[in-house]
Design a protein around this motif. Structure first.
Motif, PDB file in Angstrom:
ATOM      1  N   PHE A  68       6.496 -18.044 -41.369  1.00  0.00           N
ATOM      2  CA  PHE A  68       5.375 -17.751 -42.039  1.00  0.00           C
ATOM      3  C   PHE A  68       5.227 -18.891 -43.033  1.00  0.00           C
ATOM      4  O   PHE A  68       6.015 -19.693 -43.451  1.00  0.00           O
ATOM      5  N   THR A  69       4.066 -19.133 -43.555  1.00  0.00           N
ATOM      6  CA  THR A  69       3.657 -20.141 -44.626  1.00  0.00           C
ATOM      7  C   THR A  69       3.851 -19.799 -45.867  1.00  0.00           C
ATOM      8  O   THR A  69       3.804 -18.286 -46.049  1.00  0.00           O
ATOM      9  N   GLU A  70       3.339 -20.449 -46.695  1.00  0.00           N
ATOM     10  CA  GLU A  70       3.608 -20.013 -48.273  1.00  0.00           C
ATOM     11  C   GLU A  70       2.358 -19.083 -48.561  1.00  0.00           C
ATOM     12  O   GLU A  70       2.227 -18.410 -49.402  1.00  0.00           O
ATOM     13  N   THR A  71       1.341 -19.289 -47.744  1.00  0.00           N
ATOM     14  CA  THR A  71      -0.015 -18.404 -48.288  1.00  0.00           C
ATOM     15  C   THR A  71       0.005 -17.162 -47.252  1.00  0.00           C
ATOM     16  O   THR A  71      -1.213 -16.496 -47.504  1.00  0.00           O
ATOM     17  N   ASP A  72       0.913 -16.987 -46.531  1.00  0.00           N
ATOM     18  CA  ASP A  72       0.838 -15.616 -45.705  1.00  0.00           C
ATOM     19  C   ASP A  72       1.482 -14.457 -46.679  1.00  0.00           C
ATOM     20  O   ASP A  72       2.293 -14.635 -47.486  1.00  0.00           O
ATOM     21  N   GLU A  91      -3.682 -15.201 -47.465  1.00  0.00           N
ATOM     22  CA  GLU A  91      -4.308 -15.400 -48.940  1.00  0.00           C
ATOM     23  C   GLU A  91      -5.800 -15.685 -48.628  1.00  0.00           C
ATOM     24  O   GLU A  91      -6.139 -16.390 -47.694  1.00  0.00           O
ATOM     25  N   PRO A  92      -6.773 -14.934 -49.340  1.00  0.00           N
ATOM     26  CA  PRO A  92      -8.259 -15.379 -48.910  1.00  0.00           C
ATOM     27  C   PRO A  92      -8.657 -16.568 -49.166  1.00  0.00           C
ATOM     28  O   PRO A  92      -9.544 -17.204 -48.379  1.00  0.00           O
TER      29      PRO A  92
END
Length: 289
Positions: free
Chosen positions: A193-197, A234-235
């Motif tokens: 996953f990425t940090e913004t997931d 994240e939106p």
């Protein structure tokens, strides 16, 4: 005055005679039934159909469920996609039947499931392009979830109709990204996953089905729709001005084998113990104990 007094006395006597007359009629009916029982033939008794009423106890179940589903995401902005087949949906559940707001035919159900969901983008002919996230045209997520459901059930002796509605909470354990024909996934993101997931998952869930009942086992077939309220990322991960969302949505069909932890119908062990005490000690003594 005398006439009014006598009329009142007559009314009082009539009211007092009514309960006695009803009791006399019931006693006479009992005697006739007892006397007539000796004259009943075997041929007549063979034609008599006795229907036993079904009374469902407040019993409980544990079950093992296995299923599969179809998964897609609700994208904003909208993207061309195809549904992803998810062959993994395994879990255990506990169900407690009882009354709700004084009404029967209700149950509370909780469980623990391991499942998969995913997305796959489709080629967009209008723009001659296939949308990608982190270089992937397709991704499959591993998810663990805890559903909390209210269940309505309508029972017959060996069949029941089921309808459920509730919510769930979960956690996205892992992800696998597939580049497809035009994508390019870097090795560090293929299984990460990425940090913004968003890893936490939650949403609403509902379904309907039926069960075959062979006490103490039950076999349940259910179809569910599950809609997540937690976006995949994240939106503002792409832009601080143009928000993007991706909400998972799944259709799941499952089969389950359930074992009854207590009696579904008939008198329970507790009720039988109370009845035995009442027969031995009498009602007053058993109640005092």
């Amino acid at each position: 005055i005398c006439s009014s007094i006598s009329a009142a006395q007559l009314d009082k006597e009539k009211k007092e005679r009514k309960p006695k007359q009803k009791a006399d009629k019931l006693e006479l009916l009992k005697k006739e039934l007892v006397q007539g029982a000796d004259t009943l033939t075997d041929e007549f008794l063979d034609t008599v159909v006795v229907k036993k009423s079904l009374v469902v106890n407040d019993y409980s179940l544990v079950g093992l469920n296995i299923g599969a589903g179809l998964s897609r995401f609700m994208w904003n902005p909208r993207q061309e996609q195809i549904m992803v087949f998810s062959p993994v949906n395994v879990g255990v559940t506990y169900t407690k039947y009882g009354k709700m707001f004084g009404m029967p035919f209700f149950a509370f159900k909780a469980g623990l499931f391991y499942t998969q969901e995913g997305y796959e983008f489709e080629y967009n002919e209008e723009y001659n392009y296939t949308y990608k996230i982190e270089g992937a045209e397709k991704a499959v997520l591993d998810v663990v979830e805890i559903p909390l459901m209210f269940q309505f059930h309508f029972d017959t002796w060996n069949f029941k109709f089921l309808a459920e509605i509730g919510c769930f909470g979960g956690y996205r354990l892992g992800i696998q990204r597939f580049p497809g024909k035009t994508g390019n996934v870097t090795p560090e993101l293929e299984f990460s996953f990425t940090e913004t997931d968003n890893r936490l998952d939650y949403g609403i869930k509902g379904g309907a089905g039926f069960a075959l009942v062979f006490d103490p086992l039950e076999f349940h077939i259910m179809a569910y729709y599950k809609h997540s309220l937690s976006s995949l990322y994240e939106p503002d991960h792409y832009s601080q001005y143009y928000y993007r969302y991706a909400y998972p949505a799944n259709i799941v069909v499952s089969a389950g084998v359930y074992f009854q932890l207590s009696k579904r119908t008939g008198k329970t062990k507790s009720e039988l113990r109370k009845q035995a005490k009442s027969m031995v000690y009498g009602d007053n003594i058993s109640q005092s104990r």
